[in-house]
Design an enzyme around this catalytic site. Sequence first.
Site, PDB file in Angstrom:
ATOM      1  N   LYS A  30      -0.064 -12.027 -23.593  1.00  0.00           N
ATOM      2  CA  LYS A  30       0.240 -11.496 -22.254  1.00  0.00           C
ATOM      3  C   LYS A  30      -0.035 -12.541 -21.185  1.00  0.00           C
ATOM      4  CE  LYS A  30      -2.791  -9.012 -19.838  1.00  0.00           C
ATOM      5  NZ  LYS A  30      -2.932  -9.113 -18.373  1.00  0.00           N
ATOM      6  N   ASN A  31      -1.174 -13.215 -21.291  1.00  0.00           N
ATOM      7  CA  ASN A  31      -1.573 -14.146 -20.242  1.00  0.00           C
ATOM      8  C   ASN A  31      -0.771 -15.440 -20.257  1.00  0.00           C
ATOM      9  OD1 ASN A  31      -3.482 -12.364 -19.250  1.00  0.00           O
ATOM     10  ND2 ASN A  31      -5.124 -13.167 -20.539  1.00  0.00           N
ATOM     11  N   CYS A 124      -6.081  -3.842 -12.524  1.00  0.00           N
ATOM     12  CA  CYS A 124      -7.384  -3.320 -12.915  1.00  0.00           C
ATOM     13  C   CYS A 124      -8.420  -3.559 -11.819  1.00  0.00           C
ATOM     14  CB  CYS A 124      -7.871  -3.996 -14.198  1.00  0.00           C
ATOM     15  SG  CYS A 124      -7.004  -3.478 -15.684  1.00  0.00           S
ATOM     16  N   ARG A 129     -11.598 -10.352  -6.917  1.00  0.00           N
ATOM     17  CA  ARG A 129     -10.951 -11.462  -7.604  1.00  0.00           C
ATOM     18  C   ARG A 129     -10.004 -12.061  -6.571  1.00  0.00           C
ATOM     19  NH1 ARG A 129      -8.315 -11.253 -13.586  1.00  0.00           N
ATOM     20  NH2 ARG A 129      -7.389  -9.345 -12.816  1.00  0.00           N
ATOM     21  N   ASP A 314     -12.556 -11.628 -21.339  1.00  0.00           N
ATOM     22  CA  ASP A 314     -11.678 -10.571 -21.841  1.00  0.00           C
ATOM     23  C   ASP A 314     -12.098 -10.057 -23.216  1.00  0.00           C
ATOM     24  OD1 ASP A 314     -10.153 -10.582 -19.588  1.00  0.00           O
ATOM     25  OD2 ASP A 314      -8.450 -11.642 -20.437  1.00  0.00           O
ATOM     26  N   ARG A 406      -1.130  -2.234 -20.827  1.00  0.00           N
ATOM     27  CA  ARG A 406      -0.883  -3.442 -20.051  1.00  0.00           C
ATOM     28  C   ARG A 406      -0.998  -4.681 -20.917  1.00  0.00           C
ATOM     29  NH1 ARG A 406      -4.828  -4.468 -16.440  1.00  0.00           N
ATOM     30  NH2 ARG A 406      -3.498  -6.208 -15.840  1.00  0.00           N
TER      31      ARG A 406
END
Length: 425
Positions: A30-31, A124, A129, A314, A406
């Site tokens: 995903k990242n 989220c 952040r 994570d 997600r």
Amino acid sequence: MTFGKGVCVSVFVVDGGRKLAGEVSVQGSKNSALPILAATLLCGGECVLYNCPRLSDVEASLAILRYLGCTAYREGSTLVVNTDGMDRCDIPPELMHRMRSSIIFLGAIVARFGRARMSFPGGCELGPRPIDLHLSALREMGISISEEHGMLDCVVEDRLNAAKIALPIPSVGATENTMIAAAVADGTTVVANAAREPEIVDLADFLNACGAKISGAGESTIIIEGVEKLTPACHTIIPDRIVAATLMSAAAVTGASIRLKHVIPAHLQSVLPVFRDSGCEIDINPDGLRISAPYRLHSPKLIRTMPYPGFPTDAQAPVMSMAAVADGMTVFVENLFLSRYSHVSELCRLGADIRVEGKVAVVDGVRRLLSAPVRAHDLRGAAALVVAALCARGESEIGGIEYLERGYEDFELVLSSLGADVKKI
């Protein structure tokens, strides 16, 4: 399940206590997928992305691309994106709020269109952040940015300028935004204290395949020699190392032996020692690894989250579920986010013994967890609750699955293929 008028909510129902077995392929990252999708805006024409996971965050990125005038379609795990038709430079709030990483489109839109207008991102709730690192780096490249009423208005006269950018912390998002914009800037940009994650390297590999000149990705200094334009390319997205760590945690809590295919073990260099310290055997092969867990896990003692190549934040939540049933005490120190322990209270509902003080969580392992209704409040916390439910005695219901989706593709099907009893209702 339906709550109120016309609101349909999915939950996972997990009947725990089943030992996993078998093998499974790990999805694409995903990242990696999200910044690469943003970077396609610089290419024009048709880019083909292989191993692209089907996730709600990816769908949110595709919705942004389509709003901007691009086309995109999927064939299995392959995405075909054509950005020739881009005719807008704004992103409405309802699209920006669907994920926190939507800010990654800023550098690409300004580099392509000379201007951009968008709101602050959503996603989220992990505590502050801030995107000020993104904005500061882009300002150094000649972008004028004004902030008013929650909106960002960005404009650059003519072409972006190269710059020497020293990031105060190795921010992944700021590094990615800078790399994308600098790929077509005038001159050579140097990013010091850059993020070193494998996803940074994957983005650089895609941009270089499109004609960019980027060196040093994966190291603390990245050099980007700007080119006039990029051209479309095909690219295979790397496997998701956090999904791999989550599946390893699932194997560990159920005392299982499973094989993970399509894993790059080098990307898990900070995670593997934690599992070995817990008594798991890790056998690495050219296409992945096998993890074999003991009857009772040992405490891994101390886990500190750090920027790559340190232990990833994570992976903290799913590994905490493993520590919750290990023999002994484990201390977690969360150094990256202020609100990354939202899963703790829900793990305690399952019988875990966890105390939190500031950025420190102390986990005293228990013999077993018991089923309970729980609810996730963020992506990785959702994964932690699923992992814990796999070893809890009885049937657990897990809400907040929209967060899980997600970042985890068809997770209930993946776990079911390994012998778990997981149903999405």
